[in-house]
Design a protein around this motif. Structure first.
Motif, PDB file in Angstrom:
ATOM      1  N   ASN A 133       0.967  -1.732  -0.107  1.00  0.00           N
ATOM      2  CA  ASN A 133      -0.131   0.153  -0.035  1.00  0.00           C
ATOM      3  C   ASN A 133       1.238   1.628   0.028  1.00  0.00           C
ATOM      4  OD1 ASN A 133      -1.779  -2.050  -0.066  1.00  0.00           O
ATOM      5  ND2 ASN A 133      -2.336  -1.593   2.004  1.00  0.00           N
TER       6      ASN A 133
ATOM      7  N   TYR B 249       0.728   4.233  -1.504  1.00  0.00           N
ATOM      8  CA  TYR B 249       0.401   5.690  -1.581  1.00  0.00           C
ATOM      9  C   TYR B 249       0.125   5.829   0.387  1.00  0.00           C
ATOM     10  CZ  TYR B 249      -1.094   6.351  -6.029  1.00  0.00           C
ATOM     11  OH  TYR B 249      -0.273   6.847  -7.657  1.00  0.00           O
ATOM     12  N   GLU B 250      -0.383   4.778   1.405  1.00  0.00           N
ATOM     13  CA  GLU B 250      -0.712   4.884   2.870  1.00  0.00           C
ATOM     14  C   GLU B 250       0.719   4.985   3.360  1.00  0.00           C
ATOM     15  OE1 GLU B 250      -1.830   3.207   1.119  1.00  0.00           O
ATOM     16  OE2 GLU B 250      -4.595   2.862   1.051  1.00  0.00           O
TER      17      GLU B 250
ATOM     18  N   VAL C  23       1.732   8.062   2.776  1.00  0.00           N
ATOM     19  CA  VAL C  23       1.762   9.412   3.509  1.00  0.00           C
ATOM     20  C   VAL C  23       1.904   9.287   4.404  1.00  0.00           C
ATOM     21  CG1 VAL C  23      -1.013  10.049   4.408  1.00  0.00           C
ATOM     22  CG2 VAL C  23      -0.408   9.905   1.748  1.00  0.00           C
TER      23      VAL C  23
ATOM     24  N   PHE D 172       7.264   6.277  -2.953  1.00  0.00           N
ATOM     25  CA  PHE D 172       6.730   6.536  -3.933  1.00  0.00           C
ATOM     26  C   PHE D 172       8.505   6.765  -4.917  1.00  0.00           C
ATOM     27  CE2 PHE D 172       5.984  10.276  -1.590  1.00  0.00           C
ATOM     28  CZ  PHE D 172       4.189  10.447  -1.735  1.00  0.00           C
TER      29      PHE D 172
ATOM     30  N   ALA E 119       4.268   3.476 -11.805  1.00  0.00           N
ATOM     31  CA  ALA E 119       3.224   4.574 -12.998  1.00  0.00           C
ATOM     32  C   ALA E 119       3.610   3.967 -14.681  1.00  0.00           C
ATOM     33  CB  ALA E 119       3.102   5.813 -12.691  1.00  0.00           C
TER      34      ALA E 119
ATOM     35  N   ASP F 236       3.753   8.375 -17.652  1.00  0.00           N
ATOM     36  CA  ASP F 236       3.117   9.652 -17.059  1.00  0.00           C
ATOM     37  C   ASP F 236       3.245   9.158 -15.587  1.00  0.00           C
ATOM     38  OD1 ASP F 236       0.191  10.389 -15.329  1.00  0.00           O
ATOM     39  OD2 ASP F 236      -0.585   8.725 -15.816  1.00  0.00           O
TER      40      ASP F 236
ATOM     41  N   PHE G  83       3.915  12.621 -11.956  1.00  0.00           N
ATOM     42  CA  PHE G  83       4.079  13.332 -10.270  1.00  0.00           C
ATOM     43  C   PHE G  83       4.270  12.354  -9.202  1.00  0.00           C
ATOM     44  CE2 PHE G  83       1.205  10.925  -6.485  1.00  0.00           C
ATOM     45  CZ  PHE G  83       1.005  12.886  -5.571  1.00  0.00           C
ATOM     46  N   GLU G  84       4.626  11.182  -9.632  1.00  0.00           N
ATOM     47  CA  GLU G  84       5.725  10.556  -9.141  1.00  0.00           C
ATOM     48  C   GLU G  84       7.378  10.478  -8.762  1.00  0.00           C
ATOM     49  OE1 GLU G  84       3.321   9.269 -10.925  1.00  0.00           O
ATOM     50  OE2 GLU G  84       1.825   8.129 -10.472  1.00  0.00           O
TER      51      GLU G  84
END
Lengths: 1019, 345
Positions: free
Chosen positions: A494, A496-497, A500, A526, A533, A537, A540-541
């Motif tokens: 996970n 993204y979590e 964060v 990241f 990704a 694209d 962002f990352e």
């Protein structure tokens, strides 16, 4: 500048004002501190500065050279790099000589003598280590062992002399009760005395090591050493050396096979409060003794080693000694459990049996999971005993508060870190696995599921802890949980979590414990998101990744982990081919750090591969290529020098290999061999030590291929031909062992390696400018080929030998070394015949191989001037497949060469018009089996893939006509030749490219001159 | 409509105090200071009138921490403890042991309050009671005990129940009395409630009117400060809805940078607002990260966590992470089944 900063930083840390550091009483203390922290380079810089400084106290200044020698000696003991050890010892010797020349105070001289003796001891050890290499011949080993004994003898004499003097000083020392430092000084003198006493048996033990098992002196020396160590242990137990002497005594007795006697001091050490390293040494020896006792004493291993919890922790299993102890303990547990289960009262032991079996699985599992030389053995043990290394856990009560939830979560997370390592190892192995791929994939799947389950469990517990959290808890406590939440989320993929939580701690609580680790997790998260990704694209990352890396570097510029951030940024820069930014970032990393070394190595590999790619392009800029090569060398040299063998990755190991290849490219054969065999990270040593990269078959094969190339290339230097030949053979044997000969596919891999080796060697031959250099190189190559031929009965290998010798002969012939070339062709024919006799058996491509064999033989015979025999073979080949253009070319060439050799005009005509008329099966009329150049030109005209062949045919056709005209004085033939060229020129102004155009122009000029026309060529 | 009707006739009752029998040994625990032992003489939605040694005194609701009536059944205390521990069913069981006929007027009001509170909690936190049932009980309380000092609290809870039922007009009616009170935190809470219902109906200007009123009110206590910060974050969200994303993000990031995240409710609001702003700007990944902050770090703020989960379902879906979307949806359905966000389409 960095070193000066380091000096100042250390001084400030130690609480000394800078002025004092630069020249007052604590100079000696600072020096000691620098050495204790392995800042040897800084210590030498410091001593250099003190040597020039007016602030340095005179009593310190007189010691400086001696202190430099001492520092270098310590530096030598702290490195594995043999070349560097030699350099350190040489420099230390130099300083000691300069020190003695200065006629110092006798006390200081005695001290420096002891340092000199230790230097000699170091040299002895070095020679002994070098003698252990199985790449050496027996004579080389003996020479090194004799050299080692000489050094040891010299060292022993100095120590014995010094010991008497020291003893007198200690005995005559009177404690001055008015001097508060007097007792301390006495203790220091005693300690130095014990150190010197320790050296005598230590040297005897080492001399014994240079002798063979059965030699009587070996036993005598070990016995003496054991007695002397025991005496030191009894008399000086309170000193560190005295305590260690028990282990040394135990070691000597173990070497003598006196296991029970050896166990006495060793068991004492295990029971005592001694440093962990002492216990580890004692444990390793004690296990060996208990195992070798008759009958073996497994119960004692289980009882006594099981108490050593700090040695049995899974975290340090990369240390080979710890791995050995853990595996020894695991084996003992298993065997003892089996013994108990055979006992009549086995029911009474059922709990103990289960525990022992559990421990066997646990510790064998630890070793099998880690990167260490015993990993494969541990895996075999697990398979042999069918151990279950995923034991189920004991049920734990539901947590009722923050502390309980956190503690349980930490326990669960500990299991995830080992699972993660296993997954990484398995993933790495998967890339190189063959037939067992499916089994490994299944195992990987199982481990991933176990990791996810454990991580989820840990996360649930951590979430519970957060719910239990109260305002009374410290930020550190909460951070600890938050950081682990990030870790668990990461393991659950996970990302993204994980990002964060990690970024939150970095931003809000950067100074609180746990935040640095959490930020690292966020960065890796990241990074994963970046990988996941789509390539088009990733903005962002990428932005998030760069941002967090920048913040980590800013927040913790000097902390471990920061290098990983810089590493990531450099990798990104390299992905953008932004070498300039990458180099800039590289300079932010601590010189000498492992992460910097890995990056430098990686960048060096990139530069090397770029160089290889460029150098194959015909239009490559040679200056730019040399710049690339220099850059590759600089990065690889610097990077490889600072790699740590114990944390070596496949990429880094390949970098070390590339460095050897780079030296080969430069023709620096000795350096290439040193890099392969004995450098700091030597690829051959990596394989021998079974370090992690050695599990990759490609790395192993590439290393062996490069080593073969280096040894064969080295033979041309003459002096070491036999030794190098022996080494080359040992590599061939190793290569064969790495490939399962029964497996046809693997066998082909081996032959493919040989062919690649041949290509490299032929390229190397091409690069040599002087004919005598070429001849010498070819000679060494032929020697190796010949010996390989004698050793093998494998048809493909024999064919490779013949083919390679043929190619060597061609190259020599092109350099006007026809006579030598003929010899090689003879050898080539022999090899090819041997291959034909051996046959290709059931090989699916046997027919193709036999045809190629015949073709190679025809080429060799042609080279020897046996044209008819060669033509006969070509005819045999062309009868079966007349349309094989490359055989038709070779046949036409043979006719042309025969014509040239015999000055026979009709043969030139045959070369053009064809020869050997026959009615082939399926044909209605007789045709030329050998087409000749004209038919070849007709067959290839207008076919793009045959453009080169077409122009080759036209050229040779024109040439043959010219020669025909010359021999028969026929102007019409010459005119026809010129017309053909001009006709082609009109149709194809480019004439097949610049190289052919030049050749045609030169031929046209020759014809024009012969016809008495203006020599305009293709103007 | 049902909820709307229950609010009818509420306002005119607000200022009429209850006159009751004299009690002895009542105790009032103030937010600050010592416990007051007194005789409670009457209550209004704004406070309690009591006597000590015959001297009349009063205390405002904002200063009251807890009240215990003389002679109240022991089950009241047990029920209060169970409520605090989140054992709502146990609290109700205790209350069922009480014989309402034996209670005086104050005790009856307290009994009704405790029952209503249990049901609200069961409904909003556990999701084990339909919103409508809880709303009925709360309404009965409001109708029967219009002078209770719990009146505004119940009124706000009624507004919340209405909001989660999606009956925004009823919610607005419930929040209005709070604005009419003279107690700043209540006024702020009323405006905030109204702002939320307006936002949910995309009435940006109405929402901003309420939020501006919050900003204009003078109040410096911690609770009011929190509400003001929340209002700022919602104003930023309005900016985002009006295509002023960059300004909105700047405002929100400034709060994140400046404030302590121990103000968990503020931060949950800020990150949800940030998520919405990014979402409106079409920045899916940044929106995802913002909502994940609430999900991962401020999940204790139940209604805001539910809101974050609602948006995460959509965002994961947009990113083709169907499993993750399903997981978020499952969590939303299980943990917040009565929430407005669980039923919102």
């Amino acid at each position: 500048m960095r070193r000066l900063i380091a000096i100042m930083g250390l001084g400030v840390l130690a609480g000394w004002p800078i002025a004092e550091i630069l020249g007052d009483e604590p100079a000696q203390k600072l020096l000691t501190k620098l050495r204790e922290n392995d800042y040897f380079d800084v210590a030498i810089d410091y001593l250099d500065a003190m040597e020039q400084s007016s602030l340095a106290p005179p009593e310190f200044k007189v010691r400086i050279k001696f202190e430099k020698a001492e520092t270098l000696l310590l530096a030598a003991t702290a490195t594995r790099n043999i070349t560097q050890v030699e350099q350190y010892l040489d420099r230390a010797d130099q300083y000691l000589r300069e020190f003695a020349e200065g006629k110092p105070d006798p006390k200081l001289l005695a001290e420096s003598d002891r340092v000199r003796a230790r230097t000699l001891f170091g040299r002895g050890n070095l020679a002994n280590i070098q003698a252990q290499s199985d790449k050496l011949t027996v004579a080389e080993k003996n020479a090194l062992q004799t050299q080692a004994r000489d050094y040891f003898d010299q060292a022993l004499k100095v120590f014995e002399k010094s010991l008497l003097a020291q003893k007198a000083v200690v005995e005559n020392y009177k404690v001055d009760t008015s001097d508060p430092n007097s007792i301390e000084r006495r203790d220091s003198l005693r300690q130095e005395y014990v150190e010197t006493r320790f050296m005598a048996p230590a040297i005897k033990e080492q001399i014994a090591e240079t002798l063979g098992e059965g030699e009587p002196d070996r036993k005598k020396l070990l016995s003496e050493a054991a007695v002397e160590f025991s005496d030191i242990a009894t008399k000086y137990a309170r000193y560190s050396r005295g305590s260690y002497a028990r282990i040394a005594a135990g070691r000597c007795l173990t070497k003598l096979g006196q296991y029970d006697a050896a166990l006495n001091p060793l068991v004492e050490v295990l029971a005592d409060n001694v440093p962990r390293s002492f216990k580890l040494d004692a444990a390793a020896l004690a296990i060996e003794c208990w195992e070798k006792s008759r009958p073996p004493r497994y119960a004692e291993i289980c009882g006594r080693i099981g108490d050593l919890t700090d040695i049995l922790a899974p975290r340090d299993v990369r240390d080979p000694k710890i791995a050995a102890v853990q595996l020894g303990y695991a084996k003992a547990c298993r065997i003892y459990a089996d013994e108990l289960s055979q006992s009549p009262s086995k029911d009474a032991y059922s709990k103990q049996i289960n525990e022992l079996r559990g421990n066997a699985a646990k510790f064998a599992g630890n070793v099998a999971r880690g990167s260490n030389p015993l990993r494969d053995t541990a895996r075999q043990v697990i398979a042999k005993w069918n151990l279950n290394t995923n034991e189920t856990e004991t049920p734990v009560a539901e947590p009722t508060n923050f502390a309980e939830a956190k503690s349980q979560a930490i326990t669960v997370l500990e299991t995830t870190s080992s699972l993660r390592q296993e997954i990484l190892d398995l993933t790495a192995q998967l890339e190189s696995s063959g037939s067992d791929r499916a089994a490994r994939e299944a195992e990987l799947q199982q481990k991933r599921a176990a990791l996810a389950s454990a991580a989820q469990k840990a996360l649930d517990l951590l979430n519970l802890a957060i719910r239990f959290a109260t305002s009374e808890l410290s930020r550190e406590e909460i951070n600890g949980v938050r950081m682990r939440q990030a870790v668990a989320q990461f393991f659950l993929e996970n990302y993204y979590e994980a990002a964060v939580i990690g970024e939150y701690l970095l931003d809000r609580y950067p100074t609180v414990a746990g935040s640095r680790e959490a930020a690292g997790v966020a960065m890796r998260a990241f990074l994963q998101l970046h990988f996941q990704a789509p390539e088009n694209d990733r903005a962002f990352e990428r932005a998030k990744l760069e941002s967090i890396c920048d913040r980590i570097i800013q927040q913790w510029p000097d902390e471990p982990g920061t290098d990983e951030a810089a590493n990531t940024l450099i990798t990104l820069a390299l992905q953008d081919s932004n070498l300039e930014r990458a180099l800039g970032l590289l300079n932010t990393l601590e010189p000498g750090s492992v992460s910097r070394a890995k990056l430098e190595t990686h960048m060096g590999r990139m530069a090397w591969n770029q160089y290889l790619g460029q150098s194959q392009k015909p239009d490559a800029d040679p200056v730019a290529n040399q710049t690339l090569l220099a850059q590759a060398e600089q990065l690889l040299t610097s990077g490889v020098a600072n790699l740590k063998p114990e944390t070596l990755t496949l990429d880094s190991a390949l970098g070390a290999l590339n460095l050897a290849q780079l030296y080969l490219e430069r023709g620096e054969i000795d350096k290439a061999i040193a890099q392969l065999e004995s450098s700091h990270v030597a690829p051959l040593d990596v394989i021998k030590q079974k370090l992690s990269p050695a599990s990759d078959p490609k790395f192993v094969r590439e290393t062996y291929r490069t080593a073969l190339q280096a040894y064969v290339s080295g033979m041309r230097q003459g002096q070491q031909t036999n030794a190098l030949l022996e080494k080359a053979h040992s590599i061939v044997v190793a290569l064969r062992e790495t490939t399962t000969v029964a497996d046809a596919e693997q066998k082909d891999t081996l032959v493919a390696i040989y062919y690649q080796l041949a290509r490299e060697l032929l390229n190397q031959l091409d690069r040599l400018a002087q004919p005598d250099e070429k001849a010498a190189f070819a000679q060494s190559l032929a020697t190796f080929m010949q010996s390989l031929k004698e050793q093998t009965s494998d048809a493909k290998t024999l064919m490779w030998v013949g083919t390679t010798l043929n190619s060597v002969a061609d190259k020599l012939a092109a350099s006007d070394l026809e006579k030598i070339a003929t010899d090689y062709r003879t050898q080539a024919v022999e090899s090819l015949d041997a291959a034909a006799n051996a046959g290709f058996g059931a090989d699916a491509n046997a027919d193709g191989l036999l045809s190629e064999l015949k073709r190679q033989k025809a080429i060799a015979l042609r080279g020897q001037g046996q044209f008819e025999a060669a033509l006969q073979l070509f005819v045999e080949l062309l009868r079966v497949k007349p349309g094989l253009v490359h055989n038709q070319i070779d046949a036409a060439k043979t006719l042309q060469l025969q014509a040239e050799k015999t000055a026979d005009a009709s043969s030139f005509a045959e070369a053009v018009a064809g020869s050997k008329k026959e009615t082939l099966p399926d044909a209605s009329r007789a045709t030329n089996v050998i087409w000749g150049w004209r038919q070849i030109a007709l067959a290839t005209r207008g076919k793009e893939e045959f453009t080169d062949t077409y122009f080759e045919a036209i050229y040779n056709m024109s040439y043959c006509r010219l020669r025909y005209g010359e021999l028969l004085t026929r102007e019409d033939a010459k005119n026809a030749a010129l017309s053909e060229i001009k006709d082609q020129w009109r149709q194809f102004p480019e004439m097949g490219g610049p190289a052919w155009k030049t050749k045609f122009s030169e031929l046209a000029i020759r014809i024009q001159k012969s016809l008495g026309q203006p020599a305009t060529g293709l103007e | 409509m049902h909820l709307l009707r229950t609010m009818a006739g509420m306002a005119f009752l607000l200022s009429i105090p209850v006159t009751a029998r004299c009690q002895s040994n009542d105790t009032i625990e103030p937010v600050q200071g010592r416990v007051i032992r007194c005789v409670i003489k009457g209550t209004t939605p704004l406070g309690i009138q009591y006597e000590i040694n015959g001297q009349p005194q009063q205390i405002a609701i904002a200063e009251i921490k807890s009240v215990k009536f003389s002679g109240e059944p022991a089950e009241f205390t047990k029920a209060r403890n169970r409520l605090q521990g989140g054992q709502f069913d146990d609290a109700l069981t205790e209350l069922q042991k009480v014989n309402p006929a034996s209670l005086n007027d104050f005790q009856k009001a307290e009994f009704a309050y405790l029952n209503a509170l249990c049901e609200v909690r069961k409904s909003l936190r556990d999701g084990t009671l339909p919103l409508r049932d809880a709303a009925t009980t709360v309404n009965q309380f409001l109708e029967s005990h219009p002078t209770s000092f719990h009146f505004y609290e119940m009124s706000e809870l009624f507004g919340l129940l209405a909001f989660h039922s999606g009956e925004f007009a009823a919610a607005d009616k419930a929040f209005q009395p709070l604005i009419a009170s003279t107690v700043p935190p209540l006024i702020l809470a009323g405006h905030l409630g109204l702002a939320r219902t307006a936002l949910e109906q995309s009435k940006w200007e109405d929402a901003q009117t309420q939020l501006t009123a919050i900003a204009a009110l003078e109040a410096n206590d911690n609770q009011s400060q929190d509400i003001k910060l929340i209002a700022t974050s919602l104003s930023a969200r309005v900016l985002g809805e009006q295509n002023q994303g960059p300004q909105a993000v700047a405002i929100l990031e400034e709060i994140i940078k400046r404030e302590s995240d121990e103000r968990t409710r503020v931060f949950a609001n800020v990150y949800n607002a940030l998520g919405m702003v990014h979402l409106r700007a079409g920045d899916t990944k940044n929106a995802l990260l913002a909502f994940l902050h609430t999900d991962q770090l401020y999940a204790n703020e139940a209604d805001l966590h539910a809101e974050a989960l609602y948006y995460l379902v959509g965002l994961w879906t947009q990113l083709n992470e169907t499993d993750r979307a399903n997981r978020a949806k499952q969590t939303l359905g299980q943990q917040y089944r009565n929430s407005y966000w669980a039923s919102k389409k």
